[in-house]
Design a protein around this motif. Sequence first.
Motif, mmCIF file in Angstrom:
data_model
loop_
_atom_site.group_PDB
_atom_site.id
_atom_site.type_symbol
_atom_site.label_atom_id
_atom_site.label_comp_id
_atom_site.label_asym_id
_atom_site.label_seq_id
_atom_site.Cartn_x
_atom_site.Cartn_y
_atom_site.Cartn_z
ATOM 1 N N TYR A 1 -1.896 13.623 -0.360
ATOM 2 C CA TYR A 1 -2.311 14.863 -1.019
ATOM 3 C C TYR A 1 -3.342 15.544 -0.120
ATOM 4 C CZ TYR A 1 -0.007 12.141 -4.572
ATOM 5 O OH TYR A 1 0.929 11.364 -5.238
ATOM 6 N N PRO A 2 -2.877 16.278 0.884
ATOM 7 C CA PRO A 2 -3.772 16.779 1.940
ATOM 8 C C PRO A 2 -4.898 17.668 1.450
ATOM 9 C CG PRO A 2 -1.573 17.773 2.099
ATOM 10 C CD PRO A 2 -1.474 16.644 1.133
ATOM 11 N N GLN A 3 -4.765 18.264 0.280
ATOM 12 C CA GLN A 3 -5.850 19.109 -0.212
ATOM 13 C C GLN A 3 -6.924 18.294 -0.938
ATOM 14 O OE1 GLN A 3 -3.827 22.330 -2.324
ATOM 15 N NE2 GLN A 3 -4.102 23.583 -0.495
ATOM 16 N N HIS A 4 -6.721 16.981 -1.024
ATOM 17 C CA HIS A 4 -7.710 16.114 -1.658
ATOM 18 C C HIS A 4 -8.211 15.039 -0.699
ATOM 19 C CE1 HIS A 4 -6.737 18.025 -5.448
ATOM 20 N NE2 HIS A 4 -5.465 17.691 -5.306
ATOM 21 N N SER A 5 -7.875 15.153 0.571
ATOM 22 C CA SER A 5 -8.304 14.169 1.563
ATOM 23 C C SER A 5 -8.583 14.907 2.870
ATOM 24 C CB SER A 5 -7.229 13.088 1.750
ATOM 25 O OG SER A 5 -5.992 13.664 2.152
ATOM 26 N N THR A 6 -8.750 14.158 3.929
ATOM 27 C CA THR A 6 -9.014 14.774 5.230
ATOM 28 C C THR A 6 -7.849 14.539 6.165
ATOM 29 O OG1 THR A 6 -10.046 12.820 6.236
ATOM 30 C CG2 THR A 6 -11.471 14.274 4.915
ATOM 31 N N ARG A 7 -7.787 15.360 7.182
ATOM 32 C CA ARG A 7 -6.739 15.221 8.192
ATOM 33 C C ARG A 7 -6.794 13.834 8.830
ATOM 34 N NH1 ARG A 7 -4.395 19.263 11.837
ATOM 35 N NH2 ARG A 7 -3.621 18.238 13.725
ATOM 36 N N GLU A 8 -8.006 13.352 9.116
ATOM 37 C CA GLU A 8 -8.180 12.056 9.772
ATOM 38 C C GLU A 8 -7.700 10.924 8.866
ATOM 39 O OE1 GLU A 8 -10.344 15.120 11.638
ATOM 40 O OE2 GLU A 8 -10.542 14.424 9.547
ATOM 41 N N GLN A 9 -8.025 11.001 7.574
ATOM 42 C CA GLN A 9 -7.561 9.972 6.633
ATOM 43 C C GLN A 9 -6.039 9.967 6.533
ATOM 44 O OE1 GLN A 9 -9.890 11.394 3.250
ATOM 45 N NE2 GLN A 9 -10.981 9.434 3.166
ATOM 46 N N ASP A 10 -5.466 11.151 6.437
ATOM 47 C CA ASP A 10 -4.011 11.250 6.296
ATOM 48 C C ASP A 10 -3.304 10.717 7.530
ATOM 49 O OD1 ASP A 10 -4.389 12.371 3.827
ATOM 50 O OD2 ASP A 10 -3.955 14.426 4.448
ATOM 51 N N ASP A 11 -3.786 11.085 8.706
ATOM 52 C CA ASP A 11 -3.142 10.643 9.942
ATOM 53 C C ASP A 11 -3.244 9.130 10.117
ATOM 54 O OD1 ASP A 11 -2.511 13.252 10.414
ATOM 55 O OD2 ASP A 11 -3.623 13.443 12.289
ATOM 56 N N ALA A 12 -4.394 8.561 9.763
ATOM 57 C CA ALA A 12 -4.557 7.112 9.872
ATOM 58 C C ALA A 12 -3.610 6.387 8.924
ATOM 59 C CB ALA A 12 -6.011 6.730 9.580
ATOM 60 N N TYR A 13 -3.445 6.931 7.725
ATOM 61 C CA TYR A 13 -2.553 6.317 6.736
ATOM 62 C C TYR A 13 -1.100 6.442 7.180
ATOM 63 C CZ TYR A 13 -1.072 5.024 1.952
ATOM 64 O OH TYR A 13 -0.536 4.395 0.843
ATOM 65 N N MET A 14 -0.714 7.591 7.706
ATOM 66 C CA MET A 14 0.653 7.759 8.201
ATOM 67 C C MET A 14 0.941 6.793 9.339
ATOM 68 S SD MET A 14 1.631 11.833 7.968
ATOM 69 C CE MET A 14 0.102 12.559 8.582
ATOM 70 N N ALA A 15 -0.014 6.636 10.239
ATOM 71 C CA ALA A 15 0.186 5.716 11.362
ATOM 72 C C ALA A 15 0.356 4.285 10.865
ATOM 73 C CB ALA A 15 -0.996 5.812 12.332
ATOM 74 N N LEU A 16 -0.452 3.900 9.866
ATOM 75 C CA LEU A 16 -0.376 2.548 9.335
ATOM 76 C C LEU A 16 0.947 2.313 8.611
ATOM 77 C CD1 LEU A 16 -1.951 -0.101 8.922
ATOM 78 C CD2 LEU A 16 -2.869 0.883 6.797
ATOM 79 N N ALA A 17 1.367 3.268 7.793
ATOM 80 C CA ALA A 17 2.627 3.120 7.062
ATOM 81 C C ALA A 17 3.818 3.091 8.023
ATOM 82 C CB ALA A 17 2.791 4.242 6.048
ATOM 83 N N ALA A 18 3.779 3.934 9.037
ATOM 84 C CA ALA A 18 4.858 3.948 10.030
ATOM 85 C C ALA A 18 4.958 2.599 10.735
ATOM 86 C CB ALA A 18 4.628 5.066 11.038
ATOM 87 N N LYS A 19 3.830 1.976 10.964
ATOM 88 C CA LYS A 19 3.804 0.650 11.603
ATOM 89 C C LYS A 19 4.624 -0.360 10.818
ATOM 90 C CE LYS A 19 0.466 -3.129 12.270
ATOM 91 N NZ LYS A 19 -0.969 -3.507 12.177
ATOM 92 N N TYR A 20 4.643 -0.214 9.491
ATOM 93 C CA TYR A 20 5.374 -1.155 8.636
ATOM 94 C C TYR A 20 6.746 -0.633 8.221
ATOM 95 C CZ TYR A 20 1.218 -4.040 8.505
ATOM 96 O OH TYR A 20 0.168 -4.853 8.863
ATOM 97 N N GLY A 21 7.211 0.407 8.884
ATOM 98 C CA GLY A 21 8.580 0.856 8.675
ATOM 99 C C GLY A 21 8.785 1.828 7.541
#
Length: 363
Positions: free
Chosen positions: A9-29
Amino acid sequence: MHKLGISLYPQHSTREQDDAYMALAAKYGFKRIFTCLLSGKGEKDEIIATFTDFMSRAHQYGFEVSVDTNPEIFAKLGATPFDLKVFADMGVDIIRLDGHFGATEDIAITRNPYHIPIEFNASQNMDLDLLIERGANRHHVITCHNFYPQKYTGLSFERFQYLTNKYKKDGFRTAVFVSSHNQNTFGPWPVSAGLPTCEMHRTLPIDLQVRHLLATEQIDDILIGNCFATEDELKAMAQVDQNRITMKIDVCDGATEQEKHILSGYRHFARGDASAYMIRSSLPRLDCRDVAIAHRPESKPFFTRGDVVVVNDNLKHYRGELEIVLQDMPNDGERNLVGVIPEEERILLDFVKPEYEFGFILD
């Protein structure tokens, strides 16, 4: 192939938080992201700019993105069921309709020239088959359930199955939400009690939520509704065996190494000639014809649902057979108790059908 997904929910978080979470989730497929325009703040141009940037970054991590919409959001963005250009320009992969427009418009939106799939609300009782009959593009019709921020408002499992089966039997792809138990998670609204589709899943471990949903054989994609899930939760979801029903088991202290091998060293298939008292896996018997399995006394006068037993020397013809007890049966000395399926895991037993493969998760 089942797809796993997260929500952001990008309007309730930060760009840095979102990108870190996307990178982590992508790591696990993980392959999907759900996001919400319903809670979008600001004017049209601001919303478009925010989500266009978000889509671009998500695509760089290999995700496809579904955006939650309704007729009010369409009007705010200047879109109509006959004109989805603004969504195409934003890079939206899937448009989810939290509320639909009406038959004519719902048919038209599936025939958009941008080939954007339209995700209808699977938690509502809709006549999607009738839309197809009247000209909707079947190839652009998919479904996704709601999530429920308020405790005790999620779908009953019976209602969930009814609705999901309705859409699945007509060939529509289905998606559903599970919930993280991380601290301070959030969704599009200021409620933090989790975001599952089914109420019974709200308090269950996330991997059990996933295993239960997969056991129904009616779900394609499973998304975490709230964010941010922990790395352990993402890893647990990614490690779920999608090819068979697996259940955690508490192995008894007295179980022998041979009995533990019977638990984990075989592919277990429920016999087709099913009993009401037990699920039987007979393959281990082949290797136990000439191998002793001594009777181990057990104080329980009855074996009860969730007990896992192995036939011992007192019934040599069936020695080595693994059985999961479904209802009370006397302990007559012919079986050794080797483990117990925890109570919360026993919801999976109803889905181990005759001839289905199953397995155990040993700590």
